[in-house]
Scaffold this motif. Structure first.
Motif, PDB file in Angstrom:
ATOM      1  N   SER A 810       0.921  -1.123   0.126  1.00 33.71           N
ATOM      2  CA  SER A 810       0.078   0.031  -0.027  1.00 33.71           C
ATOM      3  C   SER A 810       0.921   1.318   0.083  1.00 33.71           C
ATOM      4  O   SER A 810       1.984   1.090   0.146  1.00 33.71           O
ATOM      5  CB  SER A 810      -1.028   0.090   1.184  1.00 33.71           C
ATOM      6  N   GLY A 811       0.040   2.452   0.067  1.00 36.15           N
ATOM      7  CA  GLY A 811       0.706   3.518  -0.024  1.00 36.15           C
ATOM      8  C   GLY A 811       1.467   3.846  -1.245  1.00 36.15           C
ATOM      9  O   GLY A 811       0.990   3.383  -2.561  1.00 36.15           O
ATOM     10  N   GLU A 812       2.235   5.037  -1.717  1.00 35.24           N
ATOM     11  CA  GLU A 812       2.652   5.518  -2.671  1.00 35.24           C
ATOM     12  C   GLU A 812       4.013   4.908  -3.132  1.00 35.24           C
ATOM     13  O   GLU A 812       4.800   4.481  -2.225  1.00 35.24           O
ATOM     14  CB  GLU A 812       2.726   7.125  -2.564  1.00 35.24           C
ATOM     15  N   ILE A 813       4.362   5.044  -4.356  1.00 34.39           N
ATOM     16  CA  ILE A 813       5.545   4.481  -4.773  1.00 34.39           C
ATOM     17  C   ILE A 813       6.522   5.352  -4.338  1.00 34.39           C
ATOM     18  O   ILE A 813       6.486   6.511  -4.883  1.00 34.39           O
ATOM     19  CB  ILE A 813       5.803   4.360  -6.392  1.00 34.39           C
ATOM     20  N   PRO A 814       7.640   5.213  -3.548  1.00 34.40           N
ATOM     21  CA  PRO A 814       8.645   6.091  -3.286  1.00 34.40           C
ATOM     22  C   PRO A 814       9.460   6.878  -4.494  1.00 34.40           C
ATOM     23  O   PRO A 814       9.595   6.287  -5.467  1.00 34.40           O
ATOM     24  CB  PRO A 814       9.655   5.255  -2.531  1.00 34.40           C
ATOM     25  N   GLN A 815       9.526   8.250  -4.316  1.00 39.88           N
ATOM     26  CA  GLN A 815       9.989   8.894  -5.238  1.00 39.88           C
ATOM     27  C   GLN A 815      11.425   8.642  -5.685  1.00 39.88           C
ATOM     28  O   GLN A 815      11.996   8.663  -6.864  1.00 39.88           O
ATOM     29  CB  GLN A 815      10.136  10.491  -5.034  1.00 39.88           C
ATOM     30  N   ASN A 830      -1.276  -5.310  -9.613  1.00 41.52           N
ATOM     31  CA  ASN A 830      -1.868  -6.065  -8.519  1.00 41.52           C
ATOM     32  C   ASN A 830      -1.395  -6.033  -7.014  1.00 41.52           C
ATOM     33  O   ASN A 830      -1.144  -6.913  -6.374  1.00 41.52           O
ATOM     34  CB  ASN A 830      -1.888  -7.590  -8.996  1.00 41.52           C
ATOM     35  N   ASN A 831      -1.216  -4.663  -6.599  1.00 42.16           N
ATOM     36  CA  ASN A 831      -1.203  -4.443  -5.075  1.00 42.16           C
ATOM     37  C   ASN A 831      -2.237  -3.293  -4.738  1.00 42.16           C
ATOM     38  O   ASN A 831      -3.402  -3.338  -5.378  1.00 42.16           O
ATOM     39  CB  ASN A 831       0.307  -3.691  -4.893  1.00 42.16           C
ATOM     40  N   LYS A 832      -1.935  -2.567  -3.614  1.00 40.13           N
ATOM     41  CA  LYS A 832      -3.041  -1.688  -3.228  1.00 40.13           C
ATOM     42  C   LYS A 832      -2.216  -0.019  -3.325  1.00 40.13           C
ATOM     43  O   LYS A 832      -2.439   0.557  -2.224  1.00 40.13           O
ATOM     44  CB  LYS A 832      -3.309  -1.828  -1.945  1.00 40.13           C
ATOM     45  N   LEU A 833      -1.358   0.067  -4.155  1.00 46.48           N
ATOM     46  CA  LEU A 833      -0.615   1.366  -4.147  1.00 46.48           C
ATOM     47  C   LEU A 833      -1.502   2.396  -4.632  1.00 46.48           C
ATOM     48  O   LEU A 833      -2.332   2.327  -5.548  1.00 46.48           O
ATOM     49  CB  LEU A 833       0.490   1.032  -5.414  1.00 46.48           C
ATOM     50  N   ILE A 834      -1.162   3.492  -4.082  1.00 46.42           N
ATOM     51  CA  ILE A 834      -1.925   4.735  -4.625  1.00 46.42           C
ATOM     52  C   ILE A 834      -1.081   6.075  -5.110  1.00 46.42           C
ATOM     53  O   ILE A 834       0.052   5.771  -4.700  1.00 46.42           O
ATOM     54  CB  ILE A 834      -2.934   5.250  -3.309  1.00 46.42           C
ATOM     55  N   GLY A 835      -1.741   6.839  -5.479  1.00 45.71           N
ATOM     56  CA  GLY A 835      -0.887   8.163  -5.799  1.00 45.71           C
ATOM     57  C   GLY A 835      -0.333   8.130  -7.242  1.00 45.71           C
ATOM     58  O   GLY A 835      -0.746   7.173  -8.090  1.00 45.71           O
ATOM     59  N   LYS A 836       0.453   9.387  -7.284  1.00 47.14           N
ATOM     60  CA  LYS A 836       0.948   9.317  -8.714  1.00 47.14           C
ATOM     61  C   LYS A 836       2.257   8.691  -8.723  1.00 47.14           C
ATOM     62  O   LYS A 836       3.006   8.577  -8.001  1.00 47.14           O
ATOM     63  CB  LYS A 836       1.523  10.985  -8.635  1.00 47.14           C
TER      64      LYS A 836
END
Length: 925
Positions: A810-815, A830-836
């Protein structure tokens, strides 16, 4: 360092002129002096003599002049010569020695201390204690008091410490050999440099040896010499103007050659190989008496100079592995002016020679050996080679020769014993009934076109011991005559042809040591093998049937010497036999991709020498037997694609401290991953994918120092060099990378991969995974990992492939992921990733499917993240300068450049196609 050093036999008659009459049991000898007999007995008392070499040295035999190794003056009875050299001679390759021969040197070695009673041998002129083991004692200072010595040989004596300057008192000395003085004639692999190099604190004492004709300081540490500036050849040598032979190989000289070399005007043999000498070879052109010049493995520049035209006495010239960067014709021009009629040995392998070898070579009529392999010499093979009637060795291998070679070329080469032309493209056309005029012993024609029939002329080469005609387009039945009298083949390589049929048993071939028949169409049962065979590769054929008879037919006989056994990719079936005690020296066992079944037998634990074990892609089942923990030298354990069950035992991480590759892929292992695996500091490849492991990923994985250190030296995964002509087989591995199965071999030692996919791991991905900065591929897909992707994943700058798909992250992909400039495969689907999705040339170059099944937005996904303030507007709104460089777009351009540069890096791992998430070429920048 396993070392067996072969030294030249005594050159006493040529170097040390002693005009004395020695007593060899003549009827009128006087008998030895009592005081000298007592001195010898005291000397013997301090020695350890396991083979009882000095049995004749006893009070029962009163005349010491008849003792082994003792020579007296027949007029005075004084001891003149003491020769206790360990005369066990064989090639400098320990693995070639048979078991009985291996034990012999150790038994005949003298050990212990050197008693000063030798000083009572006041007339001693000759002392040889070489090839023994004096167990790390220093070379005695009292040797300097033995003023009558003409000859002193302490080579391979197991000494250590300082070479005493008192040796400079031996003003009559003509022969001094201190080479390899720390080394034993034979050692275990674990005892490299057991006693440390012997060294000198200064070399001024050499000035007292004005009569010295022979000096050997090979592998002596000269770096501590107080008169020696770091790097150059010591100036003290220039005063030894009587020198005929000078050996200073295997030192650390790293400057140019000194100008004072001209002072050694009587020098006939000069050996300088295995240093780091640089600059011009010009100063050597003044050594006009030189007969043998050995310069191999240095860093000289400028090629062979014109000054070498003055070396009119040169008989042997060795300069292999020096970058001459010179036309072969220019080299021959230099030598043709003066030595074309006397040059006998010319060795220039791996010298970056180029151009054509023309008929100019015909001028060198006395050449015995011409070795120019691994260069870029091109054009047709010159017919003038056929005029060199003295040739015994000719090696043209791995150049760019073309054209046609016929039997006419060999009509006059009646003395030829060794011929190599592997790795070239000439066509060999011999008349059907041609009978070679020579008694060839070694023949290497790998990759030459000899087919389709097996060359009939080989049948007449009855003296062949080494034959390599691999990859030579042969489509024919197996030449069974090679395994029959009078042939005594030692090395046979017929691999990469299309040879078919069955092989008869060759169990009676007591000379055969190396046999490679891989990549052919051979069939039938495995042949029985001789006890002497140490390397056998029958892989990639169609051998079938049980393997029991192959392994167990000599259960009550002597042990096999087999070290390397490769039977992968055949149709072998049945259980593994339980007679592995027959193979105490087995180092490599590869049974991959057969139809073998059953469990690993208990007797596997008797394979104490085992380093590489491959059982992948069979039908094995059961647990890993605890007896295997006795094989503590294992580097590779590949049990992948079988049906093994149970937990991974904790002792696996303790018993195999040197392990580099662990592959348990596609089995039925379950349970927790033992923390003890973190003890495997040298581990470079961990593949436990497609099992039933559960629990958390151990945080201690950052103990894998081979992956946490970018500069960690890669493990050597070659199978060794066990024969003079054997360059070592290379370990291979079948690994999943970028979604494809990839076969690695030559670059395997630089590969770093971790694959835990398709298991039931849970919990968070530990932050410690980012310590694996040398990791090139990380696959944690299809598990139950939760939490966020580690924030500082961008420090793993060696990553080329990362797959975290099919988890619950989950959470955002690290910059920071934008820093992974070598990334060529990515899958976060197929995860629960969010954001840009972070912006970078690397990331936006991947297909949208790589991010599917999440709540992400931004390119490469079609989903827009909403209104985004551009970088330029942001600067205006916040007081920035609208004329500033827009570093966002600069970074995109630089990222694209880095991506292009990374292509060469990625070639190490192949460019296999990827079914999904493949990198797309970007053109809009």
């Amino acid at each position: 360092m396993s070392t067996v050093v072969a030294f030249p036999f005594l050159e006493l008659l040529a170097i040390v002129t002693i005009h004395l009459s020695f007593c060899y049991g003549s009827s009128y000898h006087l008998g030895c002096i009592e005081s000298e007999r007592e001195a010898l007995l005291r000397f013997k008392k301090d020695l350890i003599d396991p083979s009882n070499r000095l049995a004749s040295w006893s009070t029962v035999n009163a005349d010491c002049c008849t003792w082994s190794g003792v020579v007296c003056d027949n007029r005075t009875g004084h001891v003149l010569e003491l020769n206790l050299r360990n005369d066990v001679w064989f090639e400098a390759i320990p693995s070639k020695i048979l078991v009985a021969e291996r034990e012999a040197p150790g038994k005949s070695i003298l050990r212990g201390k050197i008693n000063p009673s030798l000083l009572n041998l006041k007339y001693l002129m000759y002392l040889d204690l070489s090839s023994n083991d004096f167990e790390g004692v220093q070379i005695p200072e009292f040797f300097g008091e033995m003023r009558n010595l003409r000859y002193l040989n302490l080579s391979t004596g197991g000494f250590t410490g300082r070479i005493p300057h008192q040796l400079g008192n031996l003003s009559n000395l003509e022969y001094l050999d201190l080479s390899w003085a720390n080394t034993l004639i034979i050692e275990d692999d674990d005892e490299e440099d057991k006693y440390g190099l012997v060294h000198v604190e200064n070399l001024q004492w050499l000035s007292g040896l004005s009569l010295l004709k022979y000096l050997d300081l090979t592998y002596v540490d000269l770096s501590k010499a107080s008169d020696w500036l770091q790097g150059p050849i010591p100036d003290s040598l220039q005063n030894l103007t009587s020198l005929r032979h000078l050996y200073i190989s295997y030192n650390s000289f790293n400057t140019s050659l000194p100008d004072w070399l001209y002072k050694l005007s009587r020098l006939e043999k000069f050996y300088l190989p295995f240093n780091s000498l640089q600059g011009s070879l010009g100063p050597l052109g003044n050594l006009t008496s030189i007969k043998e010049l050995h310069l191999s493995n240095n860093r000289f520049e400028g090629g062979i100079p014109v000054s070498f035209k003055r070396l009119c006495n040169l008989r042997s010239f060795y300069i292999s592995q020096v970058d001459l960067n010179q036309e072969i014709s220019a080299v021959l021009n230099v030598f043709s002016s003066c030595v074309s009629d006397v040059l006998e040995h010319l060795e220039m392998n791996r010298c970056k020679l180029f151009g054509q070898l023309t008929n100019q070579i015909g001028l060198f009529k006395n050449l015995n050996n011409l070795l120019v392999s691994y260069n870029s010499i091109s054009g047709p093979v010159p017919s003038a080679l056929g005029r060199l009637g003295c040739l015994q060795s000719l090696d043209l291998s791995y150049n760019k020769f073309t054209g046609t070679v016929s039997d006419i070329y060999f009509a006059n080469l009646t003395r030829l014993l060794r011929f190599g032309a592997s790795g070239n493209s000439p066509t060999l056309k011999f008349s059907p009934h041609w009978v070679p005029p020579f008694k060839l012993q070694n023949l290497t024609l790998s990759s030459c076109d000899l087919g389709p029939q097996f060359p009939s002329w080989i049948r007449s080469l009855k003296h062949l011991s080494y034959l390599d005609i691999s990859n030579s387009s042969i489509f024919d039945s197996f030449p069974t005559y090679l395994f029959k009298y009078p042939f005594n083949i030692v090395y046979l390589d017929l691999s990469y042809n299309s040879i078919y049929g069955q092989i008869q048993n060759f169990i009676e071939l007591d000379k055969l040591e190396f046999l490679d028949l891989s990549f052919n169409n051979l069939s039938g049962p495995l042949p029985l093998i001789p006890l002497t065979l140490y390397m056998l590769d029958l892989s990639n054929n169609s051998f079938s049937g049980s393997i029991f008879h192959f392994f167990c037919h000599e259960m009550n006989a002597s042990k096999f010497l087999m070290q390397i056994l490769i039977l992968k990719k055949n149709i072998l079936h049945g259980n593994l036999p339980d007679c592995w005690k027959n193979f105490p020296y087995l180092t490599v066992l590869n049974l991959n991709e057969n139809n073998l079944i059953g469990s690993i037998p208990i007797s596997f634990g008797s394979l104490n020498s085992l380093q590489y074990l491959h059982l992948r892609k069979n039908n094995f089942f059961g647990t890993i037997p605890i007896s295997l923990r006795n094989s503590t030298k294992i580097l590779t354990l590949d049990l992948g694609e079988n049906a093994f069950v149970g937990n991974v035992p904790a002792w696996l991480g303790v018993s195999f401290p040197q392990m580099v590759i662990l592959n348990l892929r596609s089995n039925k292992f379950h349970g927790l991953l033992p923390r003890e695996l973190c003890h495997l500091a040298f581990l470079q490849i961990l593949d436990i994918a497609d099992n039933n492991f559960h629990g958390t990923m151990p945080r201690c994985i950052n103990n894998f120092s081979a992956i946490t250190n970018l500069w960690e030296e890669s493990s050597d995964l070659r199978y060794g060099e066990t024969l003079e002509f054997f360059q070592g087989y290379i370990e291979d591995a079948l690994l999943v990378n970028k979604g494809q199965m990839v076969q690695y071999n030559t670059i395997l030692q630089w590969v770093r991969i971790m694959d835990l996919s398709k298991n039931n791991f849970s919990g968070e991905i530990p932050m410690e995974v980012t310590d694996l900065v040398a990791l090139q591929a990380l696959n944690l897909s299809h598990n139950h990992f939760i939490g966020t992707i580690p924030k500082n994943i961008g420090v793993m700058k060696s990553l080329e492939c990362i797959d975290l798909s099919g988890n619950q992250l989950s959470g955002e992909i690290p910059q920071s992921i934008s820093n992974l400039t070598f990334l060529s495969y990515l899958n976060f689907s197929n995860n629960k990733l969010i954001g840009k999705i972070p912006l970078s040339t690397q990331i936006q170059g991947f297909d949208a499917s790589c991010f599917a099944g999440n709540d992400l937005c931004g390119p490469p996904l079609p989903k827009n993240c909403g209104a985004i303030v551009t970088t330029s507007n942001y600067k205006k709104e916040n007081g920035g300068n609208e004329h500033e460089v827009d570093w966002f777009y600069v970074s995109l351009a630089l990222g694209f450049m880095a991506r292009v540069i990374s292509v060469s890096h990625r070639k190490l791992f192949g460019e296999q196609g990827v079914k999904e998430c493949a990198t797309k070429e970007r053109t809009k920048f």
